[in-house]
Motif scaffolding. Structure first.
Motif, PDB file in Angstrom:
ATOM      1  N   SER A   2       0.788  -1.125   0.100  1.00 34.56           N
ATOM      2  CA  SER A   2       0.011  -0.037   0.094  1.00 34.56           C
ATOM      3  C   SER A   2       0.797   1.097   0.080  1.00 34.56           C
ATOM      4  CB  SER A   2      -0.917  -0.058   1.112  1.00 34.56           C
ATOM      5  OG  SER A   2      -0.188  -0.048   2.345  1.00 34.56           O
ATOM      6  N   GLU A   3       2.052   1.073  -0.617  1.00 29.28           N
ATOM      7  CA  GLU A   3       3.005   2.374  -0.411  1.00 29.28           C
ATOM      8  C   GLU A   3       2.500   3.590  -1.311  1.00 29.28           C
ATOM      9  OE1 GLU A   3       7.303   3.358  -2.862  1.00 29.28           O
ATOM     10  OE2 GLU A   3       6.629   1.260  -2.520  1.00 29.28           O
ATOM     11  N   GLY A 145      -0.907   6.345 -14.850  1.00 22.59           N
ATOM     12  CA  GLY A 145      -2.275   5.392 -14.462  1.00 22.59           C
ATOM     13  C   GLY A 145      -3.626   6.046 -14.838  1.00 22.59           C
ATOM     14  N   LEU A 146      -3.556   7.403 -14.558  1.00 18.89           N
ATOM     15  CA  LEU A 146      -4.805   7.930 -14.754  1.00 18.89           C
ATOM     16  C   LEU A 146      -4.925   8.027 -16.396  1.00 18.89           C
ATOM     17  CD1 LEU A 146      -7.471   9.630 -14.169  1.00 18.89           C
ATOM     18  CD2 LEU A 146      -5.752  11.508 -13.998  1.00 18.89           C
ATOM     19  N   ALA A 147      -3.930   8.241 -17.148  1.00 22.66           N
ATOM     20  CA  ALA A 147      -3.983   8.550 -18.601  1.00 22.66           C
ATOM     21  C   ALA A 147      -4.544   7.258 -19.114  1.00 22.66           C
ATOM     22  CB  ALA A 147      -2.670   8.862 -19.143  1.00 22.66           C
ATOM     23  N   THR A 284     -10.841   3.969  -9.112  1.00 23.86           N
ATOM     24  CA  THR A 284      -9.466   3.672  -9.390  1.00 23.86           C
ATOM     25  C   THR A 284      -8.651   5.024  -9.913  1.00 23.86           C
ATOM     26  OG1 THR A 284      -9.866   1.442  -9.959  1.00 23.86           O
ATOM     27  CG2 THR A 284      -7.828   2.030 -10.432  1.00 23.86           C
ATOM     28  N   SER A 285      -9.414   5.780 -10.702  1.00 20.04           N
ATOM     29  CA  SER A 285      -8.811   6.882 -11.351  1.00 20.04           C
ATOM     30  C   SER A 285      -8.373   7.889 -10.216  1.00 20.04           C
ATOM     31  CB  SER A 285      -9.673   7.771 -12.131  1.00 20.04           C
ATOM     32  OG  SER A 285     -10.117   6.792 -13.596  1.00 20.04           O
ATOM     33  N   VAL A 286      -8.948   7.997  -9.112  1.00 21.31           N
ATOM     34  CA  VAL A 286      -8.617   8.674  -7.959  1.00 21.31           C
ATOM     35  C   VAL A 286      -7.355   7.933  -7.339  1.00 21.31           C
ATOM     36  CG1 VAL A 286      -9.250   9.704  -5.642  1.00 21.31           C
ATOM     37  CG2 VAL A 286     -10.954   9.812  -7.598  1.00 21.31           C
ATOM     38  N   PHE A 291      -1.615   5.780  -5.092  1.00 22.39           N
ATOM     39  CA  PHE A 291      -1.011   4.531  -4.935  1.00 22.39           C
ATOM     40  C   PHE A 291      -0.176   4.295  -6.357  1.00 22.39           C
ATOM     41  CE2 PHE A 291      -4.137   4.661  -1.755  1.00 22.39           C
ATOM     42  CZ  PHE A 291      -3.452   4.256  -0.656  1.00 22.39           C
ATOM     43  N   LEU A 292       0.843   3.551  -6.265  1.00 24.48           N
ATOM     44  CA  LEU A 292       1.341   3.046  -7.557  1.00 24.48           C
ATOM     45  C   LEU A 292       0.552   2.377  -8.500  1.00 24.48           C
ATOM     46  CD1 LEU A 292       5.053   2.434  -6.511  1.00 24.48           C
ATOM     47  CD2 LEU A 292       4.389   4.203  -7.807  1.00 24.48           C
ATOM     48  N   PRO A 293       0.104   2.537  -9.576  1.00 23.93           N
ATOM     49  CA  PRO A 293      -0.703   1.556 -10.209  1.00 23.93           C
ATOM     50  C   PRO A 293      -0.380  -0.030 -10.267  1.00 23.93           C
ATOM     51  CG  PRO A 293       0.063   3.577 -11.589  1.00 23.93           C
ATOM     52  CD  PRO A 293       1.049   3.658 -10.467  1.00 23.93           C
ATOM     53  N   VAL A 294       0.972  -0.168 -10.079  1.00 24.06           N
ATOM     54  CA  VAL A 294       1.288  -1.573 -10.054  1.00 24.06           C
ATOM     55  C   VAL A 294       0.783  -2.292  -8.870  1.00 24.06           C
ATOM     56  CG1 VAL A 294       3.402  -1.285  -8.633  1.00 24.06           C
ATOM     57  CG2 VAL A 294       3.418  -3.221 -10.450  1.00 24.06           C
ATOM     58  N   ARG A 295       0.542  -1.741  -7.769  1.00 22.44           N
ATOM     59  CA  ARG A 295      -0.044  -2.210  -6.591  1.00 22.44           C
ATOM     60  C   ARG A 295      -1.656  -2.902  -7.117  1.00 22.44           C
ATOM     61  NH1 ARG A 295       4.663  -2.217  -5.290  1.00 22.44           N
ATOM     62  NH2 ARG A 295       5.431  -0.502  -4.184  1.00 22.44           N
ATOM     63  N   PHE A 296      -2.360  -2.122  -7.864  1.00 23.53           N
ATOM     64  CA  PHE A 296      -3.908  -2.646  -8.215  1.00 23.53           C
ATOM     65  C   PHE A 296      -3.620  -4.052  -9.058  1.00 23.53           C
ATOM     66  CE2 PHE A 296      -3.853   1.776  -7.431  1.00 23.53           C
ATOM     67  CZ  PHE A 296      -4.956   1.790  -6.374  1.00 23.53           C
TER      68      PHE A 296
END
Length: 415
Positions: A2-3, A145-147, A284-286, A291-296
């Motif tokens: 959860s970095e 990630g948002l893009a 997720t966009s928020v 958080f780093l996208p890789v965590r999801f």
């Protein structure tokens, strides 16, 4: 796991406002794509085209399969075109191909003409993925990630509105081909705008060069320079597993609901699934800004795995409805887009090529896993397909955990 992404790790605080309008115009292509990739799956469209061709509805499904064929044919070189020629030319190729797809399907007097048009539609998808996605990642840096999540939002919005569009045509007593011609005209207008919008062309050109200033290589040449590690291969494999999760659910879950859970209206699962997807896009966009996208890539498939196990074990209409929402959220709500964003971050000099690779993995998943599911379901029943989905999704979780554990080392080496 959860970095939180520290502000100290970024050189910029957000995307350049100068390019936000450009990004919006590029995303409009994905609204039209949302219609294009869903069109041949609509029952009323199938019946309309079957009547136009003088054939059976099942032939429309065969034409829809050509979308995947078009993607597989063009993905190996659409990425290098993006890296060598720039994002704008690649996006324009996608726009032109989509216009031909819509006109070709609307005009098609037979299945053969429609099949060729569908191949062009798949090619359009490839050029948009490797042109628009890297362009938007560059326009909105550091929010990659948002893009990529926003592409999913525009697709979902179009899919949500598509039934209303078809309903309006029916009320007006107009043929469904009108919608196809309108989509062709709209995407051509978008193409004119894409010609005029400001883009960071120097960055695109720089992306086409290595550190030595040499010209970009071919697809195979780019792969050789990429210096893949076990971790990056695992990350690309997630493109295969996450696609399998939502494709298996979309194509097989309603059969499970009817035959195993004894649902009277399994079609309602689609409504819950779409709702889960749209909720995930906004949430997720928020979250990807914190958080780093890789965590999801690990968290969401883990949620999907648990939900699939519950659906298989409990076997009730209520759990199927809940499962549809949760799978829509956790499997179809942007995992593929986040995986794409992560590999773009790891391979900044070949964004187009690396996007091609992960989309090839996704396209292969569409074909191979659904073919396997069809054989497995016919031989052993709908429950066996849920088990297959559990196994593949769990593999995706293990791959994502491995990538997360090694992400710091991988990012430091590749970036």
């Amino acid at each position: 796991m959860s970095e939180i992404v520290s502000g100290n790790t970024r050189k910029e605080s957000g995307p350049n406002g100068k390019y936000l309008g450009s990004a919006f115009i590029l995303y409009l292509n994905y609204f039209i794509h949302g219609i294009g990739c869903s069109l041949l799956g609509q029952q009323v469209i199938k019946e309309f085209l079957a009547g136009q061709w003088g054939t059976g509805v099942e032939k429309v499904t065969m034409v829809a399969a050509a979308l995947g064929l078009g993607r597989l044919i063009t993905l190996p070189f659409s990425g290098p075109i993006s890296d060598r020629m720039g994002r704008r030319p690649c996006a324009l190729l996608g726009i032109a191909s989509y216009a031909l797809f819509f006109v070709g399907i609307a005009f098609s007097p037979n299945m053969q003409v429609a099949y060729i048009a569908a191949i062009l539609g798949g090619a359009a998808n490839s050029f948009l993925d490797t042109g628009v996605i890297p362009a938007c990642v560059e326009l909105m840096e550091p929010k990659s990630g948002l893009a990529t999540m926003l592409t999913k939002l525009f697709i979902s919005m179009a899919q949500l509105l598509l039934p209303f569009m078809m309903g309006a045509l029916a009320v007006a007593n107009l043929p469904y081909s009108v919608l196809m011609y309108v989509c062709a005209a709209v995407i051509l207008v978008i193409g004119v705008l894409v010609l005029k919008i400001p883009l960071p062309e120097k960055k695109a050109a720089g992306a086409a060069e290595g550190k030595t200033g040499d010209k970009a290589d071919s697809f195979l040449g780019s792969l050789k320079k990429a210096k893949f590690t076990v971790e990056s291969v695992a990350l690309i494999a997630i493109g295969f597993t996450c696609t399998a999760t939502f494709q298996l659910w979309l194509n097989c879950a309603q059969t499970f609901g009817k035959e195993v859970a004894h649902m009277t209206d399994p079609g309602m699962m689609q409504t819950y699934y779409s709702a889960g997807t749209i909720v995930a896009i906004f949430v997720t966009s928020v979250l990807v800004n914190k958080f780093l996208p890789v965590r999801f890539l690990a968290i969401y498939p883990a949620i999907a795995t648990v939900m699939l196990v519950l659906v298989y074990m409990i076997k009730t209409p209520a759990i199927c409805m809940a499962g549809a929402f949760v799978i829509g959220y956790s499997a179809a709500g942007g995992v593929l887009q986040l995986a794409t964003a992560t590999v773009n971050d790891l391979f900044p000099t070949i964004k187009g090529t690396i996007t091609s690779i992960i989309m090839i993995a996704s396209s292969l998943s569409n074909y191979t896993i659904l073919s396997l599911a069809g054989s497995l379901g016919a031989a052993k029943g709908a429950g066996s397909v849920i088990i297959l989905n559990i196994v593949i999704t769990a593999i995706g979780v293990m791959l994502a955990l491995f990538v997360n554990l090694r992400y710091g080392r991988l990012a430091g080496k590749e970036k």
